[in-house]
Scaffold this motif. Structure first.
Motif, PDB file in Angstrom:
ATOM      1  N   ALA A  89       0.834  -1.201   0.000  1.00 17.26           N
ATOM      2  CA  ALA A  89       0.000   0.000   0.000  1.00 17.26           C
ATOM      3  C   ALA A  89       0.867   1.249   0.000  1.00 17.26           C
ATOM      4  CB  ALA A  89      -0.928   0.003   1.212  1.00 17.26           C
ATOM      5  N   SER A 101       3.350   6.067  -2.270  1.00 19.05           N
ATOM      6  CA  SER A 101       2.151   5.243  -2.409  1.00 19.05           C
ATOM      7  C   SER A 101       2.363   4.133  -3.436  1.00 19.05           C
ATOM      8  CB  SER A 101       0.964   6.104  -2.860  1.00 19.05           C
ATOM      9  OG  SER A 101       1.055   6.375  -4.257  1.00 19.05           O
ATOM     10  N   TRP A 102       1.418   3.204  -3.471  1.00 17.19           N
ATOM     11  CA  TRP A 102       1.409   2.126  -4.470  1.00 17.19           C
ATOM     12  C   TRP A 102       1.315   2.686  -5.883  1.00 17.19           C
ATOM     13  CZ3 TRP A 102      -2.925   1.825  -7.605  1.00 17.19           C
ATOM     14  CH2 TRP A 102      -4.037   2.576  -7.195  1.00 17.19           C
ATOM     15  N   VAL A 159      -6.971   0.348   2.589  1.00 14.37           N
ATOM     16  CA  VAL A 159      -5.881  -0.195   3.421  1.00 14.37           C
ATOM     17  C   VAL A 159      -6.497  -0.706   4.717  1.00 14.37           C
ATOM     18  CG1 VAL A 159      -3.682   0.300   4.548  1.00 14.37           C
ATOM     19  CG2 VAL A 159      -4.267   1.445   2.393  1.00 14.37           C
ATOM     20  N   PHE A 165      -4.277  -5.063   0.608  1.00  9.93           N
ATOM     21  CA  PHE A 165      -3.242  -4.071   0.892  1.00  9.93           C
ATOM     22  C   PHE A 165      -3.265  -3.709   2.380  1.00  9.93           C
ATOM     23  CE2 PHE A 165      -4.755  -3.594  -3.456  1.00  9.93           C
ATOM     24  CZ  PHE A 165      -3.568  -3.759  -4.167  1.00  9.93           C
ATOM     25  N   ASP A 202      -4.626   6.487   1.542  1.00 12.52           N
ATOM     26  CA  ASP A 202      -5.760   5.891   0.843  1.00 12.52           C
ATOM     27  C   ASP A 202      -6.912   5.728   1.825  1.00 12.52           C
ATOM     28  OD1 ASP A 202      -4.980   4.769  -2.076  1.00 12.52           O
ATOM     29  OD2 ASP A 202      -3.221   4.648  -0.779  1.00 12.52           O
TER      30      ASP A 202
END
Length: 255
Positions: A89, A101-102, A159, A165, A202
């Motif tokens: 994630a 971030s991803w 998340v 994630f 997120d």
């Protein structure tokens, strides 16, 4: 030639010039009336057509949004093919501080490899060395219906401990026991919840469940772990939503 009729019964003498003027006047009036009628009817037709035009434009934006999520889902699968795992994630430094971030990790797989190679992934996304790069507008990360500023995105993952994630630890496709087609990957959020695409932020499970503002009329687009994109209704109940987030909830309900 004289007549013996009384004056009240005599026909008036015609004047060629006055007769022509009358005809021109009448024609002008008729044309003016037709023009006014054209304007009025045209305005009415335009007013009637506006909702249809607006609906067509929103349908096109919703389709483009769906295509964006398909590209992101394809990038996820290409990432997994290279690294044999899903992206985390977010990445962290040695002290556990969040860095990127991803979405940053997927840049090479959405035709943004040059940008990716310029980033210093050992430093946070908003570090001075990165901030000019991470404010770059990425069209794939933007829903056409959103009004967010450049460098922001409305595409987020959830998340949570039992999601694909959970945090900085990457999972694998085989960890998703519910099946890829029944597990959420990324969803749209409304503009108020938009974040910079590089920021390691997120939806949490709570924020996703409480976010009820649809990105499009009636709901939002969502990508699933198998790469498919579906439209989630705003009326979807919390039990179904919660089941789609988990990787081993034994859920079999599809939206």
């Amino acid at each position: 030639m004289s007549t013996n009729l009384p004056p009240q019964y005599q026909l008036p003498s015609s004047s060629p010039s006055s007769s022509g003027t009358s005809v021109v006047t009448i024609v002008g009036i008729v044309l003016a009336c037709l023009f006014v009628c054209f304007l009025v009817c045209g305005g009415i037709l335009a007013a009637l057509a506006l909702p249809a035009v607006s609906a067509a434009r929103e349908a096109a934006r919703r389709m483009q949004c769906s295509n964006n999520l398909k590209q992101i889902a394809l990038a996820l699968h290409n990432y997994e093919s290279v690294y044999r795992s899903l992206p985390p994630a977010y990445t962290v430094d040695a002290d556990g501080n969040r860095l990127h971030s991803w979405r940053t990790l997927l840049l090479p797989f959405i035709e943004q490899k040059t940008l990716y190679l310029q980033l210093d992934l050992t430093k946070p996304w908003n570090d001075p060395v990165n901030v000019n790069l991470t404010s770059t507008e990425i069209p794939t990360f933007r829903c056409p219906s959103s009004k967010i500023t450049p460098g922001m995105t409305t595409y987020q993952i959830i998340v949570a401990p039992n999601s694909p994630f959970p945090g900085s630890t990457p999972l694998k496709f085989q960890d998703i026991k519910d099946g890829l087609s029944k597990t959420l990957f990324a969803v749209e959020t409304d503009d108020a919840d938009a974040v910079p695409w590089a920021e390691p932020k997120d939806h949490s499970l709570q924020s996703f469940m409480s976010s009820m503002n649809p990105s499009h009329l009636g709901g939002r687009n969502a990508a699933f772990m198998d790469g498919s994109v579906r439209f989630l209704s705003v009326d979807m109940n919390s039990q179904t939503a919660s089941g789609l987030i988990t990787i081993n909830g034994n859920d079999d309900t599809l939206p």
